[in-house]
Design a protein around this motif. Structure first.
Motif, PDB file in Angstrom:
ATOM      1  N   ALA A 178      75.515  31.575-120.340  1.00 46.26           N
ATOM      2  CA  ALA A 178      74.610  31.774-121.474  1.00 46.26           C
ATOM      3  C   ALA A 178      75.385  31.693-122.773  1.00 46.26           C
ATOM      4  O   ALA A 178      76.622  31.665-122.788  1.00 46.26           O
ATOM      5  CB  ALA A 178      73.902  33.123-121.347  1.00 46.26           C
ATOM      6  N   SER A 179      74.683  31.698-123.875  1.00 43.12           N
ATOM      7  CA  SER A 179      75.308  31.602-125.190  1.00 43.12           C
ATOM      8  C   SER A 179      76.046  32.892-125.533  1.00 43.12           C
ATOM      9  O   SER A 179      75.836  33.943-124.922  1.00 43.12           O
ATOM     10  CB  SER A 179      74.258  31.318-126.259  1.00 43.12           C
ATOM     11  OG  SER A 179      73.391  32.436-126.398  1.00 43.12           O
ATOM     12  N   GLN A 215      75.682  34.817-127.993  1.00 45.80           N
ATOM     13  CA  GLN A 215      74.817  35.858-128.559  1.00 45.80           C
ATOM     14  C   GLN A 215      73.871  36.487-127.540  1.00 45.80           C
ATOM     15  O   GLN A 215      73.143  37.423-127.872  1.00 45.80           O
ATOM     16  CB  GLN A 215      73.983  35.275-129.710  1.00 45.80           C
ATOM     17  CG  GLN A 215      74.796  34.837-130.914  1.00 45.80           C
ATOM     18  CD  GLN A 215      75.315  33.414-130.783  1.00 45.80           C
ATOM     19  OE1 GLN A 215      75.042  32.749-129.783  1.00 45.80           O
ATOM     20  NE2 GLN A 215      76.081  32.953-131.762  1.00 45.80           N
ATOM     21  N   SER A 216      73.848  35.988-126.304  1.00 47.02           N
ATOM     22  CA  SER A 216      72.891  36.513-125.320  1.00 47.02           C
ATOM     23  C   SER A 216      73.289  37.912-124.850  1.00 47.02           C
ATOM     24  O   SER A 216      74.437  38.329-124.965  1.00 47.02           O
ATOM     25  CB  SER A 216      72.808  35.576-124.121  1.00 47.02           C
ATOM     26  OG  SER A 216      74.019  35.591-123.399  1.00 47.02           O
ATOM     27  N   ASP A 238      75.226  40.133-127.428  1.00 48.82           N
ATOM     28  CA  ASP A 238      74.255  40.986-128.102  1.00 48.82           C
ATOM     29  C   ASP A 238      74.236  42.352-127.414  1.00 48.82           C
ATOM     30  O   ASP A 238      73.919  42.456-126.232  1.00 48.82           O
ATOM     31  CB  ASP A 238      72.873  40.334-128.045  1.00 48.82           C
ATOM     32  CG  ASP A 238      71.827  41.137-128.783  1.00 48.82           C
ATOM     33  OD1 ASP A 238      72.194  41.865-129.721  1.00 48.82           O
ATOM     34  OD2 ASP A 238      70.637  41.036-128.418  1.00 48.82           O
TER      35      ASP A 238
END
Length: 218
Positions: free
Chosen positions: A41-42, A44-45, A2
């Motif tokens: 983390a994912s 999208q993080s 992101d």
């Protein structure tokens, strides 16, 4: 990942938790730390802070540390150098970092930093598309807080915009494209003429690490 407004992705590398990485900024600040300090983390993080940036500074490079390798840095006005990665101690993430290159009105902002090994080839490209191909071994191997020597002579309106290294079959392909290996253009640091660094040199951070910011997570 992101990406927040005003930010941009500058690098992506495959790495193991046991590896170390080095991040370098346009103002020549740098930090080396272990990958396992970055949280898993994912996709999208937004991630966490790798290096603390001063005002008007930005990250320009990230690479994975290789044992017995050098960090090659190139500035906008064609100066460059190699420095052993052992010159950087392993520290925490999110700190201000230490100097990777001495910036002056002569050499300009830092535009590239890469982990390199002996016997690799080096290609440096200016804004107008002018290309210099040389060898990594031809670049001076000097200390961390030095300004480097001339790698490619450029005008102030035609700065360096891209740098790459390659070897093996890639080097043969470059030769076939008509890009012969040239001798190093530098002469031990002869000044470039009529160069102006578009920044406040007094604002360059001190050559010393600062404490990590406790609010460094995105």
């Amino acid at each position: 990942m992101d990406i927040e407004e005003g930010d941009a992705l500058i690098a992506a590398k495959a790495a193991k938790a046991s590896d170390e990485i080095i991040i370098v900024t346009a103002n020549a600040q740098s930090v080396r730390f272990k990958v396992d300090l970055l949280r898993s983390a994912s996709r999208q993080s937004g991630g966490v802070r790798g290096i603390k940036l001063e005002k008007d500074d930005e990250a320009v490079a990230m690479d994975v540390v290789v044992e017995n390798a050098d960090l090659l840095v190139i500035s906008a006005y064609g100066y460059g150098k190699r420095t052993p990665l052992s010159a950087w101690r392993t520290s925490g993430r999110g700190i201000g970092g230490v100097t990777a290159m001495q910036l002056t009105r002569r050499n300009g902002l830092l535009v590239s930093a890469r982990v390199v090994l002996p016997k690799q080839d080096l290609m440096v490209i200016s804004k107008s598309g002018d290309i210099l191909r040389t060898t990594v071994d031809s670049v001076a191997r000097i200390g961390r807080s030095t300004q480097g020597v001339i790698i490619k002579r450029v005008e102030t309106d035609d700065p360096i915009v891209a740098v790459t290294t390659f070897n093996g079959a890639q080097g043969n392909a470059a030769t076939q494209m008509g890009l012969p290996i040239e001798a190093e253009e530098g002469d031990g640091g002869e000044p470039l003429q009529d160069t102006t660094l578009q920044m406040d040199l007094n604002a360059i951070p001190d050559d010393g690490a600062t404490d990590a910011d406790p609010e460094d997570e995105a």
